[in-house]
Enzyme design. Structure first.
Site, PDB file in Angstrom:
ATOM      1  N   CYS A   2       1.854  -1.216  -8.137  1.00  0.00           N
ATOM      2  CA  CYS A   2       2.897  -1.055  -9.148  1.00  0.00           C
ATOM      3  C   CYS A   2       3.122   0.421  -9.469  1.00  0.00           C
ATOM      4  O   CYS A   2       2.207   1.234  -9.404  1.00  0.00           O
ATOM      5  CB  CYS A   2       2.479  -1.747 -10.439  1.00  0.00           C
ATOM      6  SG  CYS A   2       2.047  -3.462 -10.200  1.00  0.00           S
ATOM      7  N   ARG A  27       5.246   3.286  -3.315  1.00  0.00           N
ATOM      8  CA  ARG A  27       4.010   2.583  -3.670  1.00  0.00           C
ATOM      9  C   ARG A  27       4.052   1.110  -3.289  1.00  0.00           C
ATOM     10  O   ARG A  27       3.030   0.446  -3.302  1.00  0.00           O
ATOM     11  CB  ARG A  27       3.749   2.721  -5.176  1.00  0.00           C
ATOM     12  CG  ARG A  27       3.511   4.154  -5.598  1.00  0.00           C
ATOM     13  CD  ARG A  27       3.422   4.291  -7.100  1.00  0.00           C
ATOM     14  NE  ARG A  27       2.290   3.592  -7.656  1.00  0.00           N
ATOM     15  CZ  ARG A  27       1.056   4.067  -7.709  1.00  0.00           C
ATOM     16  NH1 ARG A  27       0.799   5.251  -7.217  1.00  0.00           N
ATOM     17  NH2 ARG A  27       0.085   3.374  -8.242  1.00  0.00           N
ATOM     18  N   TRP A  74       4.103  -4.882  -7.896  1.00  0.00           N
ATOM     19  CA  TRP A  74       3.526  -5.386  -6.645  1.00  0.00           C
ATOM     20  C   TRP A  74       2.614  -6.529  -7.061  1.00  0.00           C
ATOM     21  O   TRP A  74       1.568  -6.306  -7.675  1.00  0.00           O
ATOM     22  CB  TRP A  74       2.748  -4.266  -5.956  1.00  0.00           C
ATOM     23  CG  TRP A  74       2.326  -4.558  -4.567  1.00  0.00           C
ATOM     24  CD1 TRP A  74       3.102  -4.484  -3.446  1.00  0.00           C
ATOM     25  CD2 TRP A  74       1.018  -4.931  -4.119  1.00  0.00           C
ATOM     26  NE1 TRP A  74       2.356  -4.799  -2.347  1.00  0.00           N
ATOM     27  CE2 TRP A  74       1.070  -5.083  -2.720  1.00  0.00           C
ATOM     28  CE3 TRP A  74      -0.195  -5.169  -4.758  1.00  0.00           C
ATOM     29  CZ2 TRP A  74      -0.023  -5.445  -1.959  1.00  0.00           C
ATOM     30  CZ3 TRP A  74      -1.301  -5.531  -4.000  1.00  0.00           C
ATOM     31  CH2 TRP A  74      -1.191  -5.662  -2.610  1.00  0.00           C
ATOM     32  N   ASN A 100      -0.073  -1.327 -14.591  1.00  0.00           N
ATOM     33  CA  ASN A 100      -0.539  -1.303 -13.201  1.00  0.00           C
ATOM     34  C   ASN A 100      -2.045  -1.514 -13.237  1.00  0.00           C
ATOM     35  O   ASN A 100      -2.743  -0.813 -13.968  1.00  0.00           O
ATOM     36  CB  ASN A 100      -0.191   0.062 -12.572  1.00  0.00           C
ATOM     37  CG  ASN A 100      -0.840   0.264 -11.215  1.00  0.00           C
ATOM     38  OD1 ASN A 100      -1.150  -0.695 -10.522  1.00  0.00           O
ATOM     39  ND2 ASN A 100      -1.050   1.504 -10.840  1.00  0.00           N
ATOM     40  N   GLY A 101      -2.529  -2.507 -12.481  1.00  0.00           N
ATOM     41  CA  GLY A 101      -3.969  -2.781 -12.470  1.00  0.00           C
ATOM     42  C   GLY A 101      -4.208  -4.272 -12.619  1.00  0.00           C
ATOM     43  O   GLY A 101      -3.291  -5.075 -12.427  1.00  0.00           O
ATOM     44  N   GLU A 484      -6.055   3.633  15.473  1.00  0.00           N
ATOM     45  CA  GLU A 484      -5.004   4.174  14.611  1.00  0.00           C
ATOM     46  C   GLU A 484      -3.612   3.912  15.199  1.00  0.00           C
ATOM     47  O   GLU A 484      -2.674   3.574  14.474  1.00  0.00           O
ATOM     48  CB  GLU A 484      -5.261   5.681  14.391  1.00  0.00           C
ATOM     49  CG  GLU A 484      -4.216   6.427  13.599  1.00  0.00           C
ATOM     50  CD  GLU A 484      -3.998   5.908  12.172  1.00  0.00           C
ATOM     51  OE1 GLU A 484      -4.743   5.014  11.723  1.00  0.00           O
ATOM     52  OE2 GLU A 484      -3.042   6.364  11.546  1.00  0.00           O
ATOM     53  N   LYS A 488      -0.746   1.817  13.246  1.00  0.00           N
ATOM     54  CA  LYS A 488       0.591   2.371  12.948  1.00  0.00           C
ATOM     55  C   LYS A 488       1.667   1.397  13.366  1.00  0.00           C
ATOM     56  O   LYS A 488       2.602   1.127  12.622  1.00  0.00           O
ATOM     57  CB  LYS A 488       0.835   3.703  13.688  1.00  0.00           C
ATOM     58  CG  LYS A 488       0.180   4.927  13.160  1.00  0.00           C
ATOM     59  CD  LYS A 488       0.674   5.423  11.824  1.00  0.00           C
ATOM     60  CE  LYS A 488      -0.015   4.749  10.672  1.00  0.00           C
ATOM     61  NZ  LYS A 488      -1.212   5.278  10.142  1.00  0.00           N
ATOM     62  N   GLU A 491       1.648  -1.957  11.293  1.00  0.00           N
ATOM     63  CA  GLU A 491       1.998  -1.881   9.875  1.00  0.00           C
ATOM     64  C   GLU A 491       3.475  -1.616   9.650  1.00  0.00           C
ATOM     65  O   GLU A 491       4.059  -2.150   8.709  1.00  0.00           O
ATOM     66  CB  GLU A 491       1.109  -0.899   9.093  1.00  0.00           C
ATOM     67  CG  GLU A 491       1.336   0.568   9.387  1.00  0.00           C
ATOM     68  CD  GLU A 491       0.405   1.475   8.581  1.00  0.00           C
ATOM     69  OE1 GLU A 491      -0.070   2.465   9.126  1.00  0.00           O
ATOM     70  OE2 GLU A 491       0.173   1.179   7.396  1.00  0.00           O
ATOM     71  N   HIS A 508     -15.253  -7.502  27.894  1.00  0.00           N
ATOM     72  CA  HIS A 508     -16.041  -8.430  27.068  1.00  0.00           C
ATOM     73  C   HIS A 508     -15.146  -9.393  26.292  1.00  0.00           C
ATOM     74  O   HIS A 508     -15.576  -9.982  25.305  1.00  0.00           O
ATOM     75  CB  HIS A 508     -16.953  -7.638  26.126  1.00  0.00           C
ATOM     76  CG  HIS A 508     -17.909  -6.759  26.867  1.00  0.00           C
ATOM     77  ND1 HIS A 508     -19.036  -7.244  27.473  1.00  0.00           N
ATOM     78  CD2 HIS A 508     -17.857  -5.431  27.156  1.00  0.00           C
ATOM     79  CE1 HIS A 508     -19.658  -6.254  28.083  1.00  0.00           C
ATOM     80  NE2 HIS A 508     -18.968  -5.149  27.909  1.00  0.00           N
ATOM     81  N   LYS A 607       1.409   1.765  -0.666  1.00  0.00           N
ATOM     82  CA  LYS A 607       0.895   3.075  -0.260  1.00  0.00           C
ATOM     83  C   LYS A 607      -0.531   3.284  -0.759  1.00  0.00           C
ATOM     84  O   LYS A 607      -1.386   3.780  -0.052  1.00  0.00           O
ATOM     85  CB  LYS A 607       1.812   4.172  -0.812  1.00  0.00           C
ATOM     86  CG  LYS A 607       1.344   5.583  -0.506  1.00  0.00           C
ATOM     87  CD  LYS A 607       1.454   5.879   0.974  1.00  0.00           C
ATOM     88  CE  LYS A 607       0.955   7.258   1.338  1.00  0.00           C
ATOM     89  NZ  LYS A 607       0.661   7.337   2.789  1.00  0.00           N
TER      90      LYS A 607
END
Ligand code: F6R
Length: 612
Positions: A2, A27, A74, A100-101, A484, A488, A491, A508, A607
């Site tokens: 948020c 965010r 969010w 927010n939280g 990475e 990328k 996402e 394997h 974010k």
């Protein structure tokens, strides 16, 4: 996560709040709303969806006023609906709160308040806050009711409160979630992050946990939870508005990819002594590293992309500084009963400095006597403040959800730490150290050279844009690069499944999926395992897989093994994860762009992950 904003001053409040919320879009959010105080009382507008939906409603039904709060939500408790969107109001509609939280004891508080006839409309944890303040305001002035309510809350919060009883003041507080105060000319702001206020002011107060602020247009007054006045510490940020905007690029992600030469230069700035061929640090970091050098263990904790930087750090530190390193995902570290003591150093790597799991990890480490160092980008963030020493990367604001410049500057920071510690521990000779220090100094220029190949990377990306499954494979220093590269792509392009593996693991399991045309991205730059990775490429080709290879530009034989190529300048393996990450960032960007993805704000992602 948020985003919250608050404004008091002489400008039209709705435009100011929307502009600030827009700067916090990075965010991640799924609904948005504002509350404004005017002659009619507290007026609320909120909607699920993007800010433009809210802006449209506000255009159709404008609200005047000079004081208000705003929110991008969010979802954590309750679906992203209009009712669950913030701001939330009390029973009388004269108080409004954005948060927010997560309030962990919200169920108990809701039960207690319901028994006192408070009527709840939403499924959120946030709504208990405003009813609790309402309840306490029956016996106390509003400022005190706010403070006393905070004392009842368990969990994390950044909160702004708007009250009809107090038309000249806004209230804010934080505990575990970010909140800053911006001080302008006859106007003041609350915000989750600095870009939200940058077009108005650079004078910022970073709040600490359990601090409470009363904000008037003249500025803030700061208190602790006991109501005792505290001293304000005002910082002046150096970022300008342009740095926090797109600067002519279609997306923040592309802008930030292109900012990497200067971000790395900033990370290196003042830390290289070219004459003596060594790394230098300020007194505080130096004395911390002297302690680290004599401690027995180093544990690196991080999440997501920062975790991949940590893995590169493990290769660097063990090979050159000969320090035993463990790398842990912060979300696992904090719950797995890790064995720590005063002989352990915990290194937290984080762009935002607010990631909940990493923050909890360092708190746990400190409680067990370990010393904490952090590599952090955001100055004044929670993790930076709670660490015993901080290595700031100074990469500038990173707005796109997908981390790019923060990653390469984290790896650069790890390279600097490695060379410093290797020297301190006498594990590297002066000639080798000098040559690696010279290599570090050249990095921004080499990154520029990789960026100059963008057009050919774009063309390669077009070839693969319709593929829906990818493997990314690398070995040694570029095993984390493979992880990475896959992260990328998946996402920012949610249509695609991408998986990173150590190339030696292929046989394997993962190789079972390879068939005609299956795309496999290899990182096959020069290294002691170059021949081995060529064998892995051939194993894929034998099964008619399609090999896209990141290779050194001086490699004349690689064309025989690759279906497509992306190249980087030939460099020491030590630096290759930094250079090899860049074609993979551009590849992910152009594949996502060709698929019409929402690159800067991919669905379901935030974010800064400030809840666990
Ligand atoms: C991926 C990404 C995330 C972050 C992770 C940690 O592109 O950005 O995986 O790396 O959420 O965030 P920080 O570094 O802020 O702790």
């Amino acid at each position: 996560m948020c985003g919250i904003v608050g404004y008091i001053g002489n400008s039209p409040v709705v435009e100011t709040l929307l502009e600030s919320l827009q700067a916090l879009e990075y965010r991640g959010y799924d609904s948005a709303g504002v509350a404004v105080l005017n002659g009619e009382g507290v007026v609320i507008r909120k909607r699920p969806g993007k800010l433009k939906v809210l802006a449209e409603i506000l255009r159709e039904n404008p609200i005047d006023g000079k004081i208000g709060i705003g929110h991008t939500r969010w979802a954590t408790h309750g679906e992203p609906t209009e009712i669950n969107a913030h701001p939330h109001t009390d029973c009388t509609g004269s108080l409004a709160v954005v948060h927010n939280g997560i309030i962990e004891n919200y169920a108990a508080l809701k039960e207690m308040l319901s028994a006192k006839h408070h009527v709840f409309r939403s499924e959120t944890d946030t709504e208990v806050i405003v009813h609790l303040i309402e309840e306490l305001a029956k016996s106390y002035p509003i400022a005190e009711a706010f403070r006393l309510a905070l004392k009842e809350l368990h969990g994390s919060y950044a909160i702004c409160l708007l009250s009809k009883q107090s038309p000249q003041r806004l209230f804010g507080a934080r505990n575990g979630s970010p909140l800053i105060v911006g001080i302008g000319d006859q106007e003041s702001f609350f915000a989750s992050d600095v870009p939200a206020v940058l077009s108005h002011t650079r004078r910022i107060v970073y709040l600490n946990d359990k601090e409470v602020v009363e904000l008037s247009s003249q500025g803030p007054h700061l208190f602790n939870l006991e109501g005792k006045k505290e001293r304000l510490k005002i910082s002046t940020v150096k970022w300008d508005v342009a740095a926090a905007r797109k600067g002519g690029f279609p997306h923040f992600m592309l802008k930030e990819i292109h900012e990497q030469p200067s971000a790395i230069e900033q990370t290196l700035s003042g830390r290289l002594d070219a004459t003596r061929g060594r790394v230098v640090f300020d007194r505080r970091l130096k004395s911390f590293l002297e302690g680290l050098s004599s401690r027995q263990r180093l544990v690196i904790i991080a999440c997501g992309t920062a975790y991949h930087a940590a893995l590169v750090g493990e290769y660097m530190l063990e090979e050159f500084a000969r320090i035993p390193v463990d790398v842990d995902l912060a979300s696992e570290f904090r719950y797995r009963g890790a064995m720590l003591d005063s002989n352990t150093t915990v290194l937290a790597i984080t762009q935002s400095g607010e990631t909940a799991d990493t923050l909890a990890g360092i708190r746990m480490a400190k409680s067990q006597g370990a010393k904490v160092l952090s590599i952090c980008n955001v100055v004044g963030s929670s993790i930076a403040r709670e660490s015993d020493a901080v290595f700031y990367t100074h990469a500038g604001p990173e707005i796109a959800v997908a981390s790019t410049k923060a990653y390469t500057s984290q790896v650069t920071a790890l390279a600097l730490l490695t060379l410093y510690l290797a020297s301190l521990r006498k594990r590297i000779d002066a000639q080798k150290r000098r040559s690696l220090v010279e290599g570090l100094a050249k990095l921004p220029q080499l990154v520029d050279q990789v960026l100059a190949t963008e057009a050919s990377i774009k063309a390669v990306s077009a070839r693969y844009a319709s593929c829906r499954n990818f493997y990314f494979l690398g070995r040694r220093y570029n095993y984390p690069t493979a992880l990475e590269g896959a992260l990328k792509l998946k996402e920012i392009c949610p249509l695609i499944h991408a998986e990173g593996y150590a190339a030696g693991e292929m046989k394997h399991g993962p190789i079972s999926l390879i068939r005609k045309g299956w795309p496999v991205v290899f990182i096959a730059t020069h290294s002691p395992v170059y021949e081995k990775i060529i064998s892995n490429i051939e194993e894929v080709r034998a099964r008619q897989g399609d090999c896209l290879v990141v290779a050194s530009e001086s490699d004349t034989t690689i064309k025989r093994h690759a279906d497509s190529l992306m190249t980087i300048p030939r460099t020491h393996e030590f630096f290759s994860p930094i250079l090899a990450a860049i074609p993979l960032q551009l590849f992910a960007y152009y594949v996502a762009d060709a698929n019409g993805c929402d690159i800067d704000q991919p669905p379901n992602l935030a974010k800064s992950v400030t809840v666990e």
